[in-house]
Design an enzyme around this catalytic site. Sequence first.
Site, PDB file in Angstrom:
ATOM      1  N   HIS A 135       0.842  -1.215   0.000  1.00 26.05           N
ATOM      2  CA  HIS A 135       0.000   0.000   0.000  1.00 26.05           C
ATOM      3  C   HIS A 135       0.869   1.253   0.000  1.00 26.05           C
ATOM      4  O   HIS A 135       1.506   1.579   1.002  1.00 26.05           O
ATOM      5  CB  HIS A 135      -0.926   0.008   1.224  1.00 26.05           C
ATOM      6  N   HIS A 143       1.433   5.442  -2.047  1.00 23.16           N
ATOM      7  CA  HIS A 143       0.939   6.503  -2.943  1.00 23.16           C
ATOM      8  C   HIS A 143       2.137   7.135  -3.631  1.00 23.16           C
ATOM      9  O   HIS A 143       2.694   8.124  -3.178  1.00 23.16           O
ATOM     10  CB  HIS A 143       0.124   7.538  -2.154  1.00 23.16           C
ATOM     11  N   GLN A 155      -9.690   9.034  -5.508  1.00 19.34           N
ATOM     12  CA  GLN A 155      -9.439   9.671  -4.195  1.00 19.34           C
ATOM     13  C   GLN A 155     -10.633  10.494  -3.688  1.00 19.34           C
ATOM     14  O   GLN A 155     -10.966  10.442  -2.520  1.00 19.34           O
ATOM     15  CB  GLN A 155      -8.202  10.575  -4.299  1.00 19.34           C
ATOM     16  N   HIS A 191      -9.488   1.369  -0.213  1.00 19.90           N
ATOM     17  CA  HIS A 191      -9.300   2.144   1.013  1.00 19.90           C
ATOM     18  C   HIS A 191     -10.627   2.015   1.763  1.00 19.90           C
ATOM     19  O   HIS A 191     -11.623   2.616   1.364  1.00 19.90           O
ATOM     20  CB  HIS A 191      -9.051   3.617   0.705  1.00 19.90           C
ATOM     21  N   GLU A 232     -11.371   4.019   6.548  1.00 22.05           N
ATOM     22  CA  GLU A 232     -10.226   4.707   7.161  1.00 22.05           C
ATOM     23  C   GLU A 232     -10.782   5.881   7.955  1.00 22.05           C
ATOM     24  O   GLU A 232     -10.707   7.041   7.555  1.00 22.05           O
ATOM     25  CB  GLU A 232      -9.227   5.181   6.095  1.00 22.05           C
ATOM     26  N   ASP A 257       2.085   3.130   2.969  1.00 18.04           N
ATOM     27  CA  ASP A 257       1.114   4.191   2.669  1.00 18.04           C
ATOM     28  C   ASP A 257       1.776   5.488   2.196  1.00 18.04           C
ATOM     29  O   ASP A 257       1.526   5.918   1.084  1.00 18.04           O
ATOM     30  CB  ASP A 257       0.193   4.452   3.877  1.00 18.04           C
ATOM     31  N   TRP A 273       0.256  13.720   3.802  1.00 18.54           N
ATOM     32  CA  TRP A 273      -0.319  13.015   4.951  1.00 18.54           C
ATOM     33  C   TRP A 273       0.714  12.645   6.003  1.00 18.54           C
ATOM     34  O   TRP A 273       0.373  12.375   7.141  1.00 18.54           O
ATOM     35  CB  TRP A 273      -1.039  11.734   4.480  1.00 18.54           C
TER      36      TRP A 273
END
Length: 428
Positions: free
Chosen positions: A58, A60, A153, A211, A214, A310, A316
């Site tokens: 996982h 991005h 997203q 996802h 979350e 992630d 983030w």
Amino acid sequence: MATFDILVTGGTLPDGTITDIGITGERITAIGNLTGSEAGETIDAAGDLVAPPFVDPHFHMDATLSYGTPRINASGTLLEGIDLWGELREEATVDEMVARALEYCDWAVSLGLLAIRSHVDTTPDHLNTVTAMLEVQERVKPYLDLQLVAFPQDGFLRTPTGRENLIRALDMGVGVVGGIPHFERTMADGATALKELCEIAAERGLLVDIHCDETDDPLSRHIEALAFETQRLGLQGRVAGSHLTSMHSMDNYYVSKLLPLIAEAEISAIPNPLINITLQGRHDSYPKRRGLTRVKEMQAMGIRVGWGQDCVRDPWYSLGTGDMLDVAFMGLHVAQMTSPQEMARCFTMVTEENAKILHLQDYGLAVGNMASLVVLDAGDPIEALRLRPDRLCVISKGKVVSRQARNDARLALPGRPESVRRRHKVPS
Ligand SMILES: [Zn+2]
């Protein structure tokens, strides 16, 4: 007398076996005592851990190494991160995203991380994110397996072109179907999105990675709908639920019904401990929830769980190196996986179990498999988690792709050893 291109001698495998590994072309062609063999290159791994490569299920990649652009996330929340990314993805050029991703892949290779599943944002109509990540996938192919997930997203249904753009991304060559049901406008829309996304995957014969939930909201129960759709469409073993943080806050009685449904649907779970412990619980005072899903309870039910990275240096998460041992180290602490068996399992989760989640072919230290491995400056997997040590040598598809010199600290203490490596064995 056997001859190999590369011979790795005397390494300790994760299960404790001490052995040599012979490599010919891009395959492992012998494992065992290979004393007397000839090789183009010999790598002495005596006393060091030789493991299959790390796998991240996982990530991005389109956002990585963008920290501070256009601004720093002041609240530290998931939602401000999504807003910041919304601005960045409009400003960033394809070339910028490619350059950042390639730099991250360099870090990954140096750490023995040789397979990554990355979600790619399909929200903007220009799909520059997709164009960039497909280019990166092609460029790193000789040394790193990059699996791409079409990820709406801002919502599959919540944005007017959410559905259309996700399908365009799949047509462009993205190979996994993603989604974000808890970000749709209503629970009902979340369920509808999951139904359509799973149908798209079933029609096209693709894997699914959502996802899912979350959030700290215990009533966010999209995982239930995901398990249902997986069963209905015969997608067992092909679906993953990422994050699942709401499960941390759910009522125990409901969880006792939910876990068997996830097990029955053969859904894999991908908690992302660095990010979950950072982003969740932000609305709490004290006690403050950890926001990590129920890892040990799922494993006890036979559900596959893999630790994911992630984020690294993005809207983030301000830190991160790409090291899957950092990820497993944090997961071990937050999930309290502290018995020797549980610690060893944490190492397996970032190697073999993640490889199974990605459906990687020819993975692992066995004759006939791809010759990809990492030599670590540690004696065993638990020591690797404790030290998160240097990767002395990384081999990908039969080629040495990274080396690092052993780097013991030199002491200047009267009556004490001249150097120290911080290794430690339990007395037997
Ligand atoms: Zn994510």
